[in-house]
Design a protein around this motif. Structure first.
Motif, PDB file in Angstrom:
ATOM      1  N   GLY A 123      31.651 -48.745 -23.399  1.00 50.08           N
ATOM      2  CA  GLY A 123      30.955 -47.836 -22.489  1.00 50.08           C
ATOM      3  C   GLY A 123      31.091 -46.371 -22.865  1.00 50.08           C
ATOM      4  O   GLY A 123      30.400 -45.522 -22.312  1.00 50.08           O
ATOM      5  N   ASN A 125      30.594 -42.899 -24.882  1.00 57.49           N
ATOM      6  CA  ASN A 125      29.576 -42.293 -25.744  1.00 57.49           C
ATOM      7  C   ASN A 125      30.299 -41.743 -26.969  1.00 57.49           C
ATOM      8  O   ASN A 125      31.159 -40.892 -26.828  1.00 57.49           O
ATOM      9  CB  ASN A 125      28.856 -41.145 -25.032  1.00 57.49           C
ATOM     10  N   PHE A 166      25.375 -44.270 -27.575  1.00 54.70           N
ATOM     11  CA  PHE A 166      25.574 -44.287 -26.124  1.00 54.70           C
ATOM     12  C   PHE A 166      26.160 -45.618 -25.661  1.00 54.70           C
ATOM     13  O   PHE A 166      25.680 -46.677 -26.063  1.00 54.70           O
ATOM     14  CB  PHE A 166      24.246 -44.031 -25.398  1.00 54.70           C
TER      15      PHE A 166
HETATM   16  C1  LIG Z   1      26.857 -41.034 -21.784  1.00 50.94           C
HETATM   17  O1  LIG Z   1      25.697 -40.256 -21.884  1.00 50.94           O
HETATM   18  C2  LIG Z   1      24.761 -40.461 -20.861  1.00 50.94           C
HETATM   19  C3  LIG Z   1      23.503 -39.679 -21.198  1.00 50.94           C
HETATM   20  O2  LIG Z   1      23.798 -38.345 -21.555  1.00 50.94           O
HETATM   21  C4  LIG Z   1      25.393 -40.030 -19.521  1.00 50.94           C
HETATM   22  O3  LIG Z   1      24.478 -40.264 -18.484  1.00 50.94           O
HETATM   23  C5  LIG Z   1      26.652 -40.853 -19.294  1.00 50.94           C
HETATM   24  O4  LIG Z   1      27.314 -40.391 -18.139  1.00 50.94           O
HETATM   25  C6  LIG Z   1      27.596 -40.718 -20.484  1.00 50.94           C
HETATM   26  N1  LIG Z   1      28.712 -41.643 -20.304  1.00 50.94           N
HETATM   27  C7  LIG Z   1      29.974 -41.318 -20.518  1.00 50.94           C
HETATM   28  C8  LIG Z   1      30.976 -42.416 -20.326  1.00 50.94           C
HETATM   29  O5  LIG Z   1      30.327 -40.197 -20.832  1.00 50.94           O
END
Ligand SMILES: *[C@@H]1O[C@H](CO)[C@@H](O)[C@H](O)[C@H]1NC(C)=O
Length: 246
Positions: A123, A125, A166
């Protein structure tokens, strides 16, 4: 109208193929084969925005070959072929385009860096940076075991491209490398650069991966680390097993 439709039926479109189909470097030998289903008197090979090559042909062959004995940067590009039928003046439509990408080892390989720790939870990014020596290019991100690049991205003018994976899963575990194609030579590729290894644990990442949350969710971090350690131990067992078995 009727004769035009007839001409299209009588003169099938040729198809173009590249041998080898990828991994051509400057100096290599490469052949473009124009496949015809009719006897052709003349075959043309067009490079988009570049040279036209032509060949007379009367032998009963189903392909016309155009070879570059020592491929250069100038040969890189998009190609199409077309032919004229022997017994009439009818000309076929052009084939679908084929891209000849040439790797030039005089371009320095790009560097790569991982913007997280090497072991992350599901999960997360993940950001990967690729860089050349400071000029605009299209960067390609390659993953071990995939013949096609997994992502491509334009760099900034300083030659840095930012890739984001992502919400990674354990399937994203692997070794990544990048290459680039300078904007000035869109079909000329750099060699692959150094690599980074990403390992994704099957357990989810902590909700907020900042230092503060790390301390308050210490047990969760241990679980994530445990996931990667477990994977490492598993590989170690496999290796030991392999050596015992041989
Ligand atoms: C990952 O990136 C997406 C799109 O920018 C965002 O909505 C999401 O919160 C991010 N997830 C994390 C775990 O940082």
């Amino acid at each position: 109208m009727q004769t035009m439709a007839l001409a299209l039926i009588l003169v099938p479109r040729p198809s173009l193929s590249l041998h080898p189909s990828q991994g051509v470097s400057v100096g290599d030998n490469v052949t473009l084969q124009c496949h015809l289903s009719r006897l052709a008197a003349r075959v043309w090979l067009y490079q988009d925005g570049g040279w036209t090559y032509r060949k007379s042909k009367d032998k009963k062959q189903d392909a016309a070959e155009f070879s570059f004995v020592s491929t250069s940067r100038e040969h890189a590009g998009t190609y199409r072929c077309q032919y004229r039928v022997s017994e009439s003046a009818k000309i076929s439509e052009k084939s679908d385009p084929v891209e000849l990408v040439v790797t030039d080892h005089s371009f320095l390989p790009p560097s790569i860096s991982l913007h997280t720790k090497e072991c992350v939870g599901t999960g997360t990014n993940v950001t990967i940076w690729c860089r050349n020596k400071g000029f605009g290019a299209t960067f390609l991100l390659h993953k071990d075991g995939h013949s096609a690049p997994v992502q491509h991205q334009e760099s900034n003018v300083a030659g840095t491209a930012t890739f984001t994976l992502f919400g990674v899963t354990p399937a994203d575990t692997g070794t990544y490398q990048c290459s680039y194609r300078p904007w000035r030579y869109p079909f000329v590729s750099s060699p692959l650069g150094s690599s980074v290894t990403l390992e994704v644990a099957p357990t989810p990442a902590p909700p907020d991966p900042t230092g503060a949350t790390f301390t308050s969710h210490g047990n969760l971090v241990v679980v994530v680390a445990g996931g990667c350690t477990a994977a490492f131990v598993f590989i170690l067992i496999l290796v030991i097993f392999f050596f015992l078995a041989t």
